[in-house]
Design a protein around this motif. Structure first.
Motif, PDB file in Angstrom:
ATOM      1  N   TRP A 112       0.836  -1.201   0.000  1.00 56.79           N
ATOM      2  CA  TRP A 112       0.000   0.000   0.000  1.00 56.79           C
ATOM      3  C   TRP A 112       0.872   1.251   0.000  1.00 56.79           C
ATOM      4  N   VAL A 113       0.331   2.350  -0.553  1.00 58.82           N
ATOM      5  CA  VAL A 113       0.987   3.654  -0.509  1.00 58.82           C
ATOM      6  C   VAL A 113      -0.045   4.695  -0.095  1.00 58.82           C
ATOM      7  N   GLU A 114       0.359   5.579   0.788  1.00 58.45           N
ATOM      8  CA  GLU A 114      -0.532   6.636   1.254  1.00 58.45           C
ATOM      9  C   GLU A 114      -0.677   7.719   0.183  1.00 58.45           C
ATOM     10  N   ASN A 115      -1.912   8.140  -0.017  1.00 59.86           N
ATOM     11  CA  ASN A 115      -2.221   9.242  -0.944  1.00 59.86           C
ATOM     12  C   ASN A 115      -1.672   9.013  -2.346  1.00 59.86           C
ATOM     13  N   GLY A 116      -1.690   7.768  -2.782  1.00 60.04           N
ATOM     14  CA  GLY A 116      -1.263   7.463  -4.142  1.00 60.04           C
ATOM     15  C   GLY A 116      -2.448   7.390  -5.086  1.00 60.04           C
ATOM     16  N   GLN A 117      -2.234   7.806  -6.311  1.00 63.64           N
ATOM     17  CA  GLN A 117      -3.264   7.694  -7.335  1.00 63.64           C
ATOM     18  C   GLN A 117      -2.961   6.470  -8.199  1.00 63.64           C
ATOM     19  N   VAL A 118      -3.824   5.473  -8.122  1.00 66.78           N
ATOM     20  CA  VAL A 118      -3.611   4.217  -8.816  1.00 66.78           C
ATOM     21  C   VAL A 118      -4.640   4.069  -9.930  1.00 66.78           C
ATOM     22  N   LYS A 119      -4.179   3.666 -11.118  1.00 71.98           N
ATOM     23  CA  LYS A 119      -5.119   3.439 -12.205  1.00 71.98           C
ATOM     24  C   LYS A 119      -4.660   2.282 -13.074  1.00 71.98           C
ATOM     25  N   ASN A 120      -5.618   1.649 -13.715  1.00 74.34           N
ATOM     26  CA  ASN A 120      -5.350   0.549 -14.633  1.00 74.34           C
ATOM     27  C   ASN A 120      -5.006   1.127 -16.000  1.00 74.34           C
ATOM     28  N   CYS A 121      -3.818   0.795 -16.495  1.00 73.44           N
ATOM     29  CA  CYS A 121      -3.369   1.301 -17.792  1.00 73.44           C
ATOM     30  C   CYS A 121      -3.612   0.302 -18.921  1.00 73.44           C
ATOM     31  N   GLY A 122      -4.245  -0.839 -18.615  1.00 79.39           N
ATOM     32  CA  GLY A 122      -4.404  -1.887 -19.609  1.00 79.39           C
ATOM     33  C   GLY A 122      -3.132  -2.706 -19.744  1.00 79.39           C
ATOM     34  N   GLU A 123      -3.230  -3.807 -20.485  1.00 78.82           N
ATOM     35  CA  GLU A 123      -2.088  -4.689 -20.753  1.00 78.82           C
ATOM     36  C   GLU A 123      -1.423  -5.177 -19.456  1.00 78.82           C
ATOM     37  N   ASN A 124      -2.269  -5.471 -18.473  1.00 80.26           N
ATOM     38  CA  ASN A 124      -1.788  -5.971 -17.181  1.00 80.26           C
ATOM     39  C   ASN A 124      -0.828  -5.008 -16.490  1.00 80.26           C
ATOM     40  N   THR A 125      -1.031  -3.724 -16.721  1.00 81.09           N
ATOM     41  CA  THR A 125      -0.179  -2.699 -16.126  1.00 81.09           C
ATOM     42  C   THR A 125      -1.010  -1.743 -15.282  1.00 81.09           C
ATOM     43  N   VAL A 126      -0.550  -1.508 -14.064  1.00 82.55           N
ATOM     44  CA  VAL A 126      -1.178  -0.560 -13.149  1.00 82.55           C
ATOM     45  C   VAL A 126      -0.157   0.511 -12.818  1.00 82.55           C
ATOM     46  N   SER A 127      -0.599   1.764 -12.790  1.00 80.72           N
ATOM     47  CA  SER A 127       0.314   2.863 -12.471  1.00 80.72           C
ATOM     48  C   SER A 127      -0.014   3.446 -11.106  1.00 80.72           C
ATOM     49  N   LEU A 128       1.019   3.832 -10.403  1.00 80.94           N
ATOM     50  CA  LEU A 128       0.908   4.565  -9.149  1.00 80.94           C
ATOM     51  C   LEU A 128       1.537   5.928  -9.364  1.00 80.94           C
ATOM     52  N   GLN A 129       0.749   6.981  -9.200  1.00 85.65           N
ATOM     53  CA  GLN A 129       1.273   8.334  -9.360  1.00 85.65           C
ATOM     54  C   GLN A 129       1.607   8.901  -7.992  1.00 85.65           C
ATOM     55  N   ARG A 130       2.882   9.255  -7.792  1.00 85.61           N
ATOM     56  CA  ARG A 130       3.332   9.887  -6.565  1.00 85.61           C
ATOM     57  C   ARG A 130       4.281  11.002  -6.959  1.00 85.61           C
ATOM     58  N   ASN A 131       3.901  12.244  -6.591  1.00 86.14           N
ATOM     59  CA  ASN A 131       4.739  13.388  -6.905  1.00 86.14           C
ATOM     60  C   ASN A 131       4.986  13.430  -8.419  1.00 86.14           C
ATOM     61  N   ILE A 132       6.237  13.529  -8.871  1.00 86.90           N
ATOM     62  CA  ILE A 132       6.514  13.586 -10.309  1.00 86.90           C
ATOM     63  C   ILE A 132       6.714  12.206 -10.919  1.00 86.90           C
ATOM     64  N   THR A 134       5.813   8.225 -11.925  1.00 88.99           N
ATOM     65  CA  THR A 134       4.782   7.240 -12.229  1.00 88.99           C
ATOM     66  C   THR A 134       5.415   5.865 -12.100  1.00 88.99           C
ATOM     67  N   HIS A 135       4.932   5.099 -11.138  1.00 88.37           N
ATOM     68  CA  HIS A 135       5.453   3.754 -10.885  1.00 88.37           C
ATOM     69  C   HIS A 135       4.574   2.759 -11.638  1.00 88.37           C
ATOM     70  N   LEU A 136       5.200   1.945 -12.455  1.00 90.47           N
ATOM     71  CA  LEU A 136       4.468   1.037 -13.345  1.00 90.47           C
ATOM     72  C   LEU A 136       4.697  -0.409 -12.914  1.00 90.47           C
ATOM     73  N   TYR A 137       3.613  -1.085 -12.588  1.00 91.27           N
ATOM     74  CA  TYR A 137       3.654  -2.498 -12.203  1.00 91.27           C
ATOM     75  C   TYR A 137       2.967  -3.316 -13.293  1.00 91.27           C
ATOM     76  N   THR A 138       3.741  -4.119 -13.984  1.00 91.34           N
ATOM     77  CA  THR A 138       3.200  -4.979 -15.038  1.00 91.34           C
ATOM     78  C   THR A 138       3.343  -6.422 -14.567  1.00 91.34           C
ATOM     79  N   THR A 139       2.254  -7.149 -14.583  1.00 87.20           N
ATOM     80  CA  THR A 139       2.253  -8.485 -13.984  1.00 87.20           C
ATOM     81  C   THR A 139       1.699  -9.539 -14.938  1.00 87.20           C
ATOM     82  N   GLN A 140       2.102 -10.768 -14.679  1.00 86.96           N
ATOM     83  CA  GLN A 140       1.567 -11.958 -15.338  1.00 86.96           C
ATOM     84  C   GLN A 140       1.748 -11.943 -16.858  1.00 86.96           C
ATOM     85  N   MET A 141       2.870 -11.397 -17.307  1.00 85.06           N
ATOM     86  CA  MET A 141       3.188 -11.469 -18.727  1.00 85.06           C
ATOM     87  C   MET A 141       3.564 -12.903 -19.070  1.00 85.06           C
TER      88      MET A 141
END
Length: 381
Positions: A112-132, A134-141
């Motif tokens: 978990w991250v406090e005050n993070g903006q998380v969204k589904n970017c498609g293609e099994n990728t989720v982004s976490l926006q923190r400050n400047i 963008t953290h990209l988590y791509t799973t199950q490729m």
């Protein structure tokens, strides 16, 4: 790091939390949820895991303003258990068959991250926006080809395309990969060869750098999938924020024995440092296995190697946020669990059954550490 243990008696489960507190509203929390009732049915165990997760979200004060970013399920039978996982679109979901060695059917790592903006970017990728950043988590490729070489090439090609859409490059932005290989004793070498070829195409060589990684036994929900990959990248990161930790007093450069990954990678922000320690085993500075056949000696050397890598990044064992332990032989579980519970009782950890890339290695560990660090040249996390 603050450690906390929560018991969920209703479903007979235990959660260990690590809390990296932040005064500026950017705390980070990792949890390892494990079940204790080995006799519960498969359905009951998967229900229990989700019950604990929901309870943590609802009742844990430290999670009040936190958003879940990543959930990794360690399961005992991925093919037959996949249908029990709830649909979760706004969280990065990873599922790998690496049976929890306490005898239950599922364990769960949550981040978990406090005050993070998380969204589904498609293609099994989720982004976490923190400050400047963008953290990209791509799973199950995965690519269901029944061929580890072809699959590895396609996975890295696909991942490069995903990163391009996010204005990122593998060599500049990818921080960490997890590569699961079904039948690793047979299929690891071709996977590693194809990875090396792809890295060279992307400008990653022993003259530049590689990527922190774990290459380990693991199966996916489709039996014809030999190679499965998760990956983590950061958009907005600058080269001077990234350091590659070698541990040369104890460890050989990986390229010396033909593989291409970094021992550990440190990321500096204005207010903290993240350290991603790759899968680490009982190895010496000449690349040789230390203490073959001796789990009691291998666990000590593995932890010593991890301490060396963390120290190079200015961190210590009490900065570890989570620890994953892979064992080749399930019969070693009782010894390893007892040893770790004596030495590091509070660190959130999971111990799973997964063979390492060399048969002589009985144990491998990886971890993530978070350390307070001030660097005004960089934006905060």
């Amino acid at each position: 790091m603050i450690y906390k243990t929560i018991s969920n008696q209703d479903v007979n489960a235990e959660t260990r939390l690590s809390i990296f507190p932040s005064e500026n509203g950017s705390s980070e929390i990792h949890a390892m949820i494990r079940l204790l009732d080995r006799e519960a049915t498969t359905e009951q165990q998967f229900y229990a895991i989700e019950t604990v997760f929901a309870s943590l979200q609802r009742e844990t004060g430290e999670l009040k303003n936190c958003t879940p970013v990543l959930k990794r399920y360690f399961v005992s039978d991925a093919i037959n258990q996949a249908h029990l996982l709830p649909e979760q679109k706004e969280i990065a979901i990873s599922v790998v068959q690496q049976p929890p060695l306490n005898g239950t059917k599922v364990s769960l790592w949550v981040y978990w991250v406090e005050n993070g903006q998380v969204k589904n970017c498609g293609e099994n990728t989720v982004s976490l926006q923190r400050n400047i950043y963008t953290h990209l988590y791509t799973t199950q490729m995965h690519s269901r080809q029944k061929n580890e070489g072809i699959e590895t090439g396609r996975l890295f090609d696909r991942y490069a395309e995903i990163l391009t859409k996010q204005n990122c490059l593998l060599k500049d932005n990818c921080i960490r990969t997890w590569i699961y290989v079904q039948g690793i004793d047979i299929h690891y070498d071709r996977m590693a060869t194809m990875r090396k070829m792809h890295f060279k195409q992307e400008g990653l060589t022993d003259k530049t750098h590689y990527i922190a990684s774990t290459g380990i036994e693991g199966k996916y929900i489709y039996p014809e999938t030999i190679v499965l990959m998760d990956a983590y990248s950061i958009s907005g990161i600058r080269p001077e924020q990234v350091a590659y930790l070698k541990g040369l007093s104890h460890l050989a450069p990986t390229i010396e024995y033909g593989v291409t990954f970094e021992r550990a990678t440190a990321i500096d922000y204005g207010d903290r440092r993240h350290i991603y320690v790759s899968g680490t085993a009982s190895i010496d500075r000449k690349g040789q296995v230390v203490a073959p056949f001796r789990i009691d000696k291998q666990i000590k050397r593995t932890l010593e190697n991890i301490r060396v890598l963390l120290a190079e990044g200015g961190a210590a064992m009490d900065d570890i946020a989570q620890l994953i332990v892979y064992l080749r032989d399930p019969a070693d579980y009782d010894f390893v669990e007892k040893y770790l519970n004596i030495q590091y009782p509070d660190i959130p950890k999971v111990i799973v059954w997964a063979q390492v890339c060399r048969p002589e290695w009985l144990i491998e560990m990886e971890c993530i550490a978070v350390k307070t660090s001030e660097n005004r040249a960089f934006e905060n996390f």
